[in-house]
Design a protein around this motif. Sequence first.
Motif, PDB file in Angstrom:
ATOM      1  N   SER A 454     -19.417 -28.977   8.178  1.00  0.00           N
ATOM      2  CA  SER A 454     -19.749 -27.587   7.848  1.00  0.00           C
ATOM      3  C   SER A 454     -19.737 -26.724   9.091  1.00  0.00           C
ATOM      4  CB  SER A 454     -21.129 -27.516   7.183  1.00  0.00           C
ATOM      5  OG  SER A 454     -22.112 -28.018   8.072  1.00  0.00           O
ATOM      6  N   PHE A 455     -19.508 -27.348  10.246  1.00  0.00           N
ATOM      7  CA  PHE A 455     -19.428 -26.602  11.497  1.00  0.00           C
ATOM      8  C   PHE A 455     -18.005 -26.112  11.719  1.00  0.00           C
ATOM      9  CE2 PHE A 455     -23.108 -29.315  12.018  1.00  0.00           C
ATOM     10  CZ  PHE A 455     -24.044 -28.451  12.557  1.00  0.00           C
ATOM     11  N   SER A 456     -17.892 -24.980  12.378  1.00  0.00           N
ATOM     12  CA  SER A 456     -16.573 -24.377  12.563  1.00  0.00           C
ATOM     13  C   SER A 456     -15.655 -25.257  13.389  1.00  0.00           C
ATOM     14  CB  SER A 456     -16.709 -23.000  13.219  1.00  0.00           C
ATOM     15  OG  SER A 456     -17.328 -23.120  14.484  1.00  0.00           O
ATOM     16  N   VAL A 457     -16.244 -26.042  14.345  1.00  0.00           N
ATOM     17  CA  VAL A 457     -15.387 -26.897  15.167  1.00  0.00           C
ATOM     18  C   VAL A 457     -14.681 -27.936  14.302  1.00  0.00           C
ATOM     19  CG1 VAL A 457     -17.285 -28.506  15.717  1.00  0.00           C
ATOM     20  CG2 VAL A 457     -15.309 -28.326  17.242  1.00  0.00           C
ATOM     21  N   GLY A 458     -15.379 -28.439  13.285  1.00  0.00           N
ATOM     22  CA  GLY A 458     -14.753 -29.399  12.378  1.00  0.00           C
ATOM     23  C   GLY A 458     -13.706 -28.746  11.506  1.00  0.00           C
ATOM     24  N   LEU A 459     -13.983 -27.515  11.079  1.00  0.00           N
ATOM     25  CA  LEU A 459     -13.018 -26.783  10.272  1.00  0.00           C
ATOM     26  C   LEU A 459     -11.766 -26.494  11.082  1.00  0.00           C
ATOM     27  CD1 LEU A 459     -15.446 -24.247   8.544  1.00  0.00           C
ATOM     28  CD2 LEU A 459     -14.478 -26.309   7.541  1.00  0.00           C
ATOM     29  N   ARG A 460     -11.945 -26.076  12.334  1.00  0.00           N
ATOM     30  CA  ARG A 460     -10.783 -25.774  13.187  1.00  0.00           C
ATOM     31  C   ARG A 460      -9.986 -27.027  13.507  1.00  0.00           C
ATOM     32  NH1 ARG A 460     -14.330 -22.296  15.986  1.00  0.00           N
ATOM     33  NH2 ARG A 460     -14.499 -23.794  17.694  1.00  0.00           N
ATOM     34  N   SER A 461     -10.685 -28.154  13.693  1.00  0.00           N
ATOM     35  CA  SER A 461      -9.960 -29.390  14.025  1.00  0.00           C
ATOM     36  C   SER A 461      -9.045 -29.804  12.882  1.00  0.00           C
ATOM     37  CB  SER A 461     -10.947 -30.512  14.357  1.00  0.00           C
ATOM     38  OG  SER A 461     -11.699 -30.881  13.209  1.00  0.00           O
ATOM     39  N   GLY A 462      -9.485 -29.575  11.647  1.00  0.00           N
ATOM     40  CA  GLY A 462      -8.620 -29.879  10.509  1.00  0.00           C
ATOM     41  C   GLY A 462      -7.392 -28.998  10.486  1.00  0.00           C
ATOM     42  N   MET A 463      -7.601 -27.708  10.797  1.00  0.00           N
ATOM     43  CA  MET A 463      -6.489 -26.758  10.851  1.00  0.00           C
ATOM     44  C   MET A 463      -5.507 -27.151  11.951  1.00  0.00           C
ATOM     45  SD  MET A 463      -6.491 -23.346   9.319  1.00  0.00           S
ATOM     46  CE  MET A 463      -8.113 -22.705   9.720  1.00  0.00           C
ATOM     47  N   ASN A 464      -6.052 -27.482  13.129  1.00  0.00           N
ATOM     48  CA  ASN A 464      -5.197 -27.867  14.252  1.00  0.00           C
ATOM     49  C   ASN A 464      -4.432 -29.149  13.954  1.00  0.00           C
ATOM     50  OD1 ASN A 464      -6.040 -25.681  15.794  1.00  0.00           O
ATOM     51  ND2 ASN A 464      -7.744 -26.807  16.728  1.00  0.00           N
ATOM     52  N   ALA A 465      -5.095 -30.083  13.269  1.00  0.00           N
ATOM     53  CA  ALA A 465      -4.434 -31.353  12.937  1.00  0.00           C
ATOM     54  C   ALA A 465      -3.223 -31.117  12.044  1.00  0.00           C
ATOM     55  CB  ALA A 465      -5.423 -32.293  12.252  1.00  0.00           C
ATOM     56  N   LEU A 466      -3.365 -30.200  11.083  1.00  0.00           N
ATOM     57  CA  LEU A 466      -2.240 -29.902  10.193  1.00  0.00           C
ATOM     58  C   LEU A 466      -1.082 -29.280  10.975  1.00  0.00           C
ATOM     59  CD1 LEU A 466      -0.950 -29.705   7.407  1.00  0.00           C
ATOM     60  CD2 LEU A 466      -2.127 -27.512   7.097  1.00  0.00           C
ATOM     61  N   LEU A 467      -1.397 -28.316  11.839  1.00  0.00           N
ATOM     62  CA  LEU A 467      -0.343 -27.659  12.622  1.00  0.00           C
ATOM     63  C   LEU A 467       0.374 -28.659  13.523  1.00  0.00           C
ATOM     64  CD1 LEU A 467      -2.249 -24.385  13.497  1.00  0.00           C
ATOM     65  CD2 LEU A 467      -0.063 -24.479  12.313  1.00  0.00           C
ATOM     66  N   GLU A 468      -0.373 -29.546  14.176  1.00  0.00           N
ATOM     67  CA  GLU A 468       0.250 -30.536  15.053  1.00  0.00           C
ATOM     68  C   GLU A 468       1.105 -31.519  14.258  1.00  0.00           C
ATOM     69  OE1 GLU A 468       0.430 -30.575  18.325  1.00  0.00           O
ATOM     70  OE2 GLU A 468      -0.580 -28.647  18.162  1.00  0.00           O
ATOM     71  N   ALA A 469       0.628 -31.906  13.081  1.00  0.00           N
ATOM     72  CA  ALA A 469       1.406 -32.833  12.251  1.00  0.00           C
ATOM     73  C   ALA A 469       2.721 -32.205  11.811  1.00  0.00           C
ATOM     74  CB  ALA A 469       0.585 -33.254  11.035  1.00  0.00           C
TER      75      ALA A 469
END
Length: 648
Positions: A454-469
């Motif tokens: 529920s923290f923004s860092v976790g939300l951003r990490s998911g977004m970044n993971a998709l972009l990198e993939a």
Amino acid sequence: MGVLGEQIAGYGSWRRELSESVQRYGRWLSDAELSDASLQARVDRIVERLAKDRISIAFVAEFSRGKSELINAIFFADHGQRILPSSAGRTTMCPTELMYDRSRPPSIRLLPIETRLRDVPVSELRQHDTEWRELPIDPTDPVGLSRALASVRETIEVEVAQAALLGMYDESDANAAVRPDAGGRIEVPRWRHAIVNYPHPLLELGLVVIDTPGLNAIGAEPELTLKLIPGADAVLFVLAADAGVTRTDVEVWREHISASHESGRFVVLNKIDGLWDGLKDEVQIQLEIARQVSSVAQTLDLPNERIYPVSAQKALVARVNRDPLLLKRSRMSDLEYALGRELVPQQREIAGEHVRREFDDLHAQVCATLGARRRAAVEQLFELGGLRGKNRGVMDHMAARIRREREEFDRSLRQLQGLRAVLSKHSRMLGEAVGGESFKRHVRQAREAMRSSSFSVGLRSGMNALLEAVRADFDEATRLVDEIATLMSAMYRSFSAEHGLSLGNPALYSTRRFYAELERIDKLQRRQFGAITLATTSQWALMRRFFESVATRMRELEELADREIQAWLRTVMAPIETQVREHQAQLKRRLDSVRRVLEANDSLESRIAEVERQRADVEQRIALAEEFALQVRGLLGEPASVAEAAET
């Protein structure tokens, strides 16, 4: 119809003429028995692209800047009244697209605001009619049309918690424009998105008008910032002379326009009629307008020439009442002229370049085939002419030599078969790299990472993971495309050197623009969410919606890349396949000519006459190809000689 309307109408006529010219060329190919599946597919792609080509103009502003009135004045003054609702306060509560799709009846489609709670992007919901409320409209009834369009103003009241989940209220923002009423409820737009399908002459020609709500609604609907506004051919940023440049105006400009649009940006300083002070003379009024223009230009870091002062309301009145003096004073024609001067030629150049590239490849293939037929006829005439007065032994020797050539060529076809196998393998690998199951896996993993925090860092990490993939997917696709290009170049050179085929260099494919789009999306999400440390309910909901919109956009990019690469594979194989078939047919004809003379089934002179007729027929087809191609290239502004190309 104003200056811009005339420019767009001219562009529509040009597209129609160009499409008809390409179709004539395609019909002639069929009549001349020169067409095959790959050539017909090229013709169809050009025609389809021209038919689907659109010029989109997005109108962006904070509330009460006069966007809707500006749209009315530019596009709908011929109705004699306002079509889009325009009055004091908020009029456009949801993003509204005005377009025309012949496959659908005239109507306004409205997407309920509650669909935001499901985190499903608008682009996906477009495919499901049951999600929308559709109101039919009568194109002949301007009053009814205006009444239907007034629905974009509708609002509903919801609880604070739901407003936060909808992205319409941020409980942590002390300066929020919307506050709960005494009963703890908040007024929000009733609709999330509106699509108006209306057969206006300019919309029929491919114009799409996008009317956006203010900053709060832009930020709450990620698809606007990810696709609609960045994808528009022109963005009109509307300010009001009576309000000046406010803090929220600057936010809209910096976050949603300046960062995503390097060209096609127009700043409109509306409502200059508020400066028409009866106690000032015209010179003083114009000096005051000039001072406001300079102030806006300095604030937005633009040259004065990019700021267009207008009075949309007076322009609409002038056009309805046919008052040329008032229209001139409204200065609307200056804006329309600038739009027409920049937007239409730019779009025509882009469309023309796509057609030119596709048509040049198509035509080069036709020229190569005709050139090969002409050379074969000349060589055959030379061979048969050399048999005059020769005995049977010489003829047997010539027949044996042609048979050896044919056997050698058939052996070299094994290379081509091997290449087909390699391309088939690479095609499967490309399908797995982009647009396949791997993307679904990327989204699933990224979504799980986001849901676990529920923290923004976790939300951003998911977004970044998709972009990198997705970047990794395009890296693999680029590697495979480069391998194929290298293989095809070697094969083109080999067949050209060994068998005299005119193949030139294979067409290349670049994935650069996909990387550029990924970079733009990455910058947008970092700018929008980078400073958030602990997400509030509304921010958390927005990040989820943003992620789903990003995932949809990524899927569109991968699917587009997959379609284009598969089309490129067919395109890059077509020239060698066509010339191989042509060379096989030529060898068969040469051997058949000598054999028939040897068997006394035909006289030498009659065979020479037959080949001469074939050569003359090829020359005629080359001349006709030149005529049809010149019609296409004349519309593209690049006349060229096909006869010269066929000789190379």
